[in-house]
Design a protein around this motif. Structure first.
Motif, PDB file in Angstrom:
ATOM      1  N   GLY A   8       0.810  -1.211   0.000  1.00  0.00           N
ATOM      2  CA  GLY A   8       0.000   0.000   0.000  1.00  0.00           C
ATOM      3  C   GLY A   8       0.838   1.253   0.000  1.00  0.00           C
ATOM      4  O   GLY A   8       2.047   1.213   0.161  1.00  0.00           O
ATOM      5  N   ILE A   9       0.181   2.374  -0.209  1.00  0.00           N
ATOM      6  CA  ILE A   9       0.831   3.677  -0.181  1.00  0.00           C
ATOM      7  C   ILE A   9       0.132   4.485   0.897  1.00  0.00           C
ATOM      8  O   ILE A   9      -1.078   4.623   0.876  1.00  0.00           O
ATOM      9  CB  ILE A   9       0.666   4.420  -1.519  1.00  0.00           C
ATOM     10  N   ILE A  10       0.909   5.000   1.835  1.00  0.00           N
ATOM     11  CA  ILE A  10       0.310   5.889   2.844  1.00  0.00           C
ATOM     12  C   ILE A  10       1.224   7.091   3.018  1.00  0.00           C
ATOM     13  O   ILE A  10       2.413   7.018   2.766  1.00  0.00           O
ATOM     14  CB  ILE A  10       0.111   5.213   4.216  1.00  0.00           C
ATOM     15  N   GLU A  31      -4.774   2.895  -3.395  1.00  0.00           N
ATOM     16  CA  GLU A  31      -4.429   1.596  -2.810  1.00  0.00           C
ATOM     17  C   GLU A  31      -5.399   0.512  -3.286  1.00  0.00           C
ATOM     18  O   GLU A  31      -4.993  -0.601  -3.607  1.00  0.00           O
ATOM     19  CB  GLU A  31      -4.460   1.664  -1.286  1.00  0.00           C
ATOM     20  N   GLU A  32      -6.698   0.855  -3.339  1.00  0.00           N
ATOM     21  CA  GLU A  32      -7.693  -0.104  -3.840  1.00  0.00           C
ATOM     22  C   GLU A  32      -7.413  -0.458  -5.291  1.00  0.00           C
ATOM     23  O   GLU A  32      -7.514  -1.618  -5.691  1.00  0.00           O
ATOM     24  CB  GLU A  32      -9.102   0.475  -3.698  1.00  0.00           C
ATOM     25  N   LEU A  57      -2.766  -0.359 -15.186  1.00  0.00           N
ATOM     26  CA  LEU A  57      -1.503   0.215 -14.744  1.00  0.00           C
ATOM     27  C   LEU A  57      -1.370   1.669 -15.189  1.00  0.00           C
ATOM     28  O   LEU A  57      -0.868   2.512 -14.445  1.00  0.00           O
ATOM     29  CB  LEU A  57      -0.331  -0.620 -15.261  1.00  0.00           C
ATOM     30  N   GLN A  58      -1.835   1.992 -16.396  1.00  0.00           N
ATOM     31  CA  GLN A  58      -1.795   3.370 -16.872  1.00  0.00           C
ATOM     32  C   GLN A  58      -2.676   4.270 -16.005  1.00  0.00           C
ATOM     33  O   GLN A  58      -2.299   5.385 -15.650  1.00  0.00           O
ATOM     34  CB  GLN A  58      -2.230   3.456 -18.338  1.00  0.00           C
ATOM     35  N   GLU A  63      -3.045   8.566 -11.926  1.00  0.00           N
ATOM     36  CA  GLU A  63      -3.560   9.005 -10.622  1.00  0.00           C
ATOM     37  C   GLU A  63      -2.407   9.357  -9.685  1.00  0.00           C
ATOM     38  O   GLU A  63      -2.441  10.385  -9.005  1.00  0.00           O
ATOM     39  CB  GLU A  63      -4.421   7.895 -10.010  1.00  0.00           C
ATOM     40  N   LEU A  64      -1.379   8.524  -9.670  1.00  0.00           N
ATOM     41  CA  LEU A  64      -0.228   8.786  -8.806  1.00  0.00           C
ATOM     42  C   LEU A  64       0.478  10.067  -9.234  1.00  0.00           C
ATOM     43  O   LEU A  64       0.866  10.874  -8.396  1.00  0.00           O
ATOM     44  CB  LEU A  64       0.738   7.596  -8.834  1.00  0.00           C
ATOM     45  N   GLU A  65       0.638  10.284 -10.547  1.00  0.00           N
ATOM     46  CA  GLU A  65       1.263  11.515 -11.031  1.00  0.00           C
ATOM     47  C   GLU A  65       0.477  12.742 -10.585  1.00  0.00           C
ATOM     48  O   GLU A  65       1.060  13.751 -10.189  1.00  0.00           O
ATOM     49  CB  GLU A  65       1.384  11.495 -12.556  1.00  0.00           C
ATOM     50  N   THR A  66      -0.859  12.676 -10.655  1.00  0.00           N
ATOM     51  CA  THR A  66      -1.693  13.791 -10.223  1.00  0.00           C
ATOM     52  C   THR A  66      -1.492  14.058  -8.735  1.00  0.00           C
ATOM     53  O   THR A  66      -1.326  15.206  -8.319  1.00  0.00           O
ATOM     54  CB  THR A  66      -3.181  13.500 -10.510  1.00  0.00           C
TER      55      THR A  66
END
Length: 186
Positions: A8-10, A31-32, A57-58, A63-66
């Protein structure tokens, strides 16, 4: 800084204060998505459906970049002692930081769910607001000044930058305002 653990990412503990619930919800959704992609990887190994996993994955990468871009802007805002306000697409305030309270006198409890127009003094021309909305609704970043009113009734000039936040479909979901009190109108 983002920490990766147990799949996960927190946000690290210090970021909980800065990011607030707004960003924690976005990170939980990411994370979901990651867990969903891991399930899809197992399915893809069996079905050879590589397009589905590539799309997943894209989506996660975008989303992570945003989130990383928003985080960078907030880090800058925090370092420069700027007031941060996050509103949903309808203009309802979802998050304000401590500097917002210092600047305006309003606590988060007093403004969450309300519209930022509550700060209007009546001294900023309607054309300025029209230009602001035209810019941010078209996806652009707006910079300018407002004459606003503090909770005490005192008027103040504020230099602000407002930018839209879009979802993966390009639809504006939120607006972020980073502002600082200006000594006088420029």
């Amino acid at each position: 800084a983002l920490e990766f653990f147990e799949g996960g990412i927190i946000p690290s503990p210090g970021w909980r204060y800065i990011l607030g619930d707004f960003f924690l919800k976005k990170l939980k959704r990411l994370e979901e998505d990651i867990r969903h992609c891991k399930r899809m990887v197992a399915t893809v190994r069996e079905s050879e459906d590589f397009d589905r996993i590539a799309a997943c994955l894209q989506k996660m990468n975008n989303e992570l970049e945003t989130l990383v871009q928003i985080r960078r802007q907030l880090i800058h805002a925090v370092r420069t002692s700027s007031a941060v306000l996050v509103a949903d697409a309808d203009g309802n305030i979802e998050y304000v930081d401590a500097e917002f309270t210092n600047l305006t006198g309003y606590t988060p409890e007093e403004v969450i769910g309300r519209n930022p127009r509550m700060l209007k003094s009546g001294n900023t021309p309607v054309e300025d607001y029209r230009g602001l909305w035209d810019t941010i609704l078209s996806g652009g970043k707006w910079r300018g000044q407002f004459c606003n009113k503090k909770k005490s009734g005192e008027l103040y000039w504020e230099s602000a930058c407002i930018l839209p936040i879009k979802n993966l479909d390009g639809v504006i979901t939120h607006f972020v305002k980073i502002a600082k009190e200006a000594a006088e109108q420029e």
